[in-house]
Enzyme design. Structure first.
Site, PDB file in Angstrom:
ATOM      1  N   HIS A   1       0.865  -1.186   0.000  1.00  0.00           N
ATOM      2  CA  HIS A   1       0.000   0.000   0.000  1.00  0.00           C
ATOM      3  C   HIS A   1       0.905   1.242   0.000  1.00  0.00           C
ATOM      4  O   HIS A   1       1.130   1.851   1.044  1.00  0.00           O
ATOM      5  CB  HIS A   1      -0.890  -0.020   1.250  1.00  0.00           C
ATOM      6  CG  HIS A   1      -1.955   1.015   1.272  1.00  0.00           C
ATOM      7  ND1 HIS A   1      -3.196   0.793   1.804  1.00  0.00           N
ATOM      8  CD2 HIS A   1      -1.982   2.303   0.852  1.00  0.00           C
ATOM      9  CE1 HIS A   1      -3.933   1.890   1.708  1.00  0.00           C
ATOM     10  NE2 HIS A   1      -3.209   2.824   1.135  1.00  0.00           N
TER      11      HIS A   1
ATOM     12  N   GLU B   1      -2.472  -1.548  -3.286  1.00  0.00           N
ATOM     13  CA  GLU B   1      -3.578  -0.768  -2.717  1.00  0.00           C
ATOM     14  C   GLU B   1      -3.212   0.716  -2.707  1.00  0.00           C
ATOM     15  O   GLU B   1      -2.045   1.067  -2.537  1.00  0.00           O
ATOM     16  CB  GLU B   1      -3.813  -1.164  -1.257  1.00  0.00           C
ATOM     17  CG  GLU B   1      -4.114  -2.617  -1.038  1.00  0.00           C
ATOM     18  CD  GLU B   1      -4.488  -2.879   0.423  1.00  0.00           C
ATOM     19  OE1 GLU B   1      -5.192  -3.855   0.651  1.00  0.00           O
ATOM     20  OE2 GLU B   1      -4.072  -2.117   1.307  1.00  0.00           O
TER      21      GLU B   1
ATOM     22  N   HIS C   1      -7.960  -5.517   7.123  1.00  0.00           N
ATOM     23  CA  HIS C   1      -7.631  -4.489   8.123  1.00  0.00           C
ATOM     24  C   HIS C   1      -7.863  -5.047   9.529  1.00  0.00           C
ATOM     25  O   HIS C   1      -8.990  -5.361   9.907  1.00  0.00           O
ATOM     26  CB  HIS C   1      -8.414  -3.179   7.964  1.00  0.00           C
ATOM     27  CG  HIS C   1      -7.694  -2.029   8.618  1.00  0.00           C
ATOM     28  ND1 HIS C   1      -6.821  -1.206   7.937  1.00  0.00           N
ATOM     29  CD2 HIS C   1      -7.658  -1.614   9.904  1.00  0.00           C
ATOM     30  CE1 HIS C   1      -6.314  -0.316   8.768  1.00  0.00           C
ATOM     31  NE2 HIS C   1      -6.804  -0.556   9.976  1.00  0.00           N
TER      32      HIS C   1
END
Ligand SMILES: CC(=O)[C@@H](O)[C@H](O)COP(=O)(O)O
Ligand SMILES: NCC(=O)COP(=O)(O)O
Length: 237
Positions: free
Chosen positions: A43, A70, A190
């Site tokens: 990410h 991401e 997450h």
């Protein structure tokens, strides 16, 4: 089957603390795949505080499983993804200085924008996923953008489960049922961990992939990376 994609942001955080190349991010990604990891997630954030844009390029050459990038689809990010051509891009609506991801997309108000960037990625052969809260209207909105998959933002589930409230899974079950009806693939991530992953997997119909980083790398400090990857794989069977 639910795939395990290991998020290696925290390896880059550790490396960047000293400015050298220890630990070696590319070597860790190679090893995670050798240990059985079924994908690598990164990410990159605009400030490059952990994953650097160059890391995304370097990783492309060694990822033999599934490569998932991401991020918030700003211009630099879109260009990077189109250059790296990962298997999947996951769009996350993070503010520039955000400590971590803290909300899913408003897929209704951002529908035109999401539709446009999703089409661009799909034209380039990249599967798309968009990060959403387990809210039925947002799942319906996601479908209208043309995305291939959604990623359910699991922070609220993880928090409630940690407090002993198993009912925190309920909105996720409803969201997954709707996504299945709409033929949207389902990913999740997450704050998933060794403690909560089995319960989550067993309750979510059609869960295709989880991306896990913060807890997995922390658990590996005590249990070892090879061991931890295989503990997740066992819980995801
Ligand atoms: C989308 C998501 O939930 C994760 O990618 C999380 O944002 C990890 O990013 P950090 O490692 O920067 O917290
Ligand atoms: N998409 C979620 C992810 O990649 C990892 O999130 P976390 O396990 O670091 O919270």
């Amino acid at each position: 089957m639910t795939k395990l994609s290991v998020n290696i942001n925290k390896i880059a955080t550790l490396r960047n603390a000293r400015g050298g190349n220890v630990p070696d991010l590319v070597k860790v990604a190679v090893d995670i795949q050798r240990f059985g990891g079924q994908g690598i997630t990164i990410h990159p954030r605009p400030d490059e505080r952990h994953i650097r844009y160059q890391d995304a390029r370097d990783l492309k050459a060694i990822i033999t499983t599934e490569y998932n990038i991401e991020g918030n689809p700003q211009h630099n990010f879109i260009d990077l993804v189109l250059e790296c051509k990962p298997d999947q891009v996951t769009l996350v609506p993070d503010a520039i200085g955000a400590i971590t991801s803290s909300a899913g997309w408003d897929t209704i108000n951002n529908q035109a924008y999401l539709t446009e960037v999703i089409q661009e990625f799909q034209r380039n052969g990249i599967r798309t996923s968009i990060f959403v809260d387990p809210v039925l209207e947002m799942i319906e909105g996601a479908k209208k953008t043309g995305t291939d998959r959604i990623e359910l933002y699991t922070e609220a589930f993880a928090h409630q489960y940690g407090l002993g409230n198993e009912r925190g899974i309920d909105p996720y079950i409803k969201a997954a049922e709707l996504a299945n009806e709409l033929d949207l693939g389902i990913n999740a991530g997450h704050d998933l961990s060794l403690d909560n992953i089995k319960f989550f997997k067993e309750n979510i119909p059609g869960l295709l992939e989880v991306s896990i980083g913060h807890a997995l790398i922390s658990e590996a400090l005590y249990l070892g990376l090879d061991n931890v990857v295989n503990m997740y794989l066992n819980k995801l069977k």
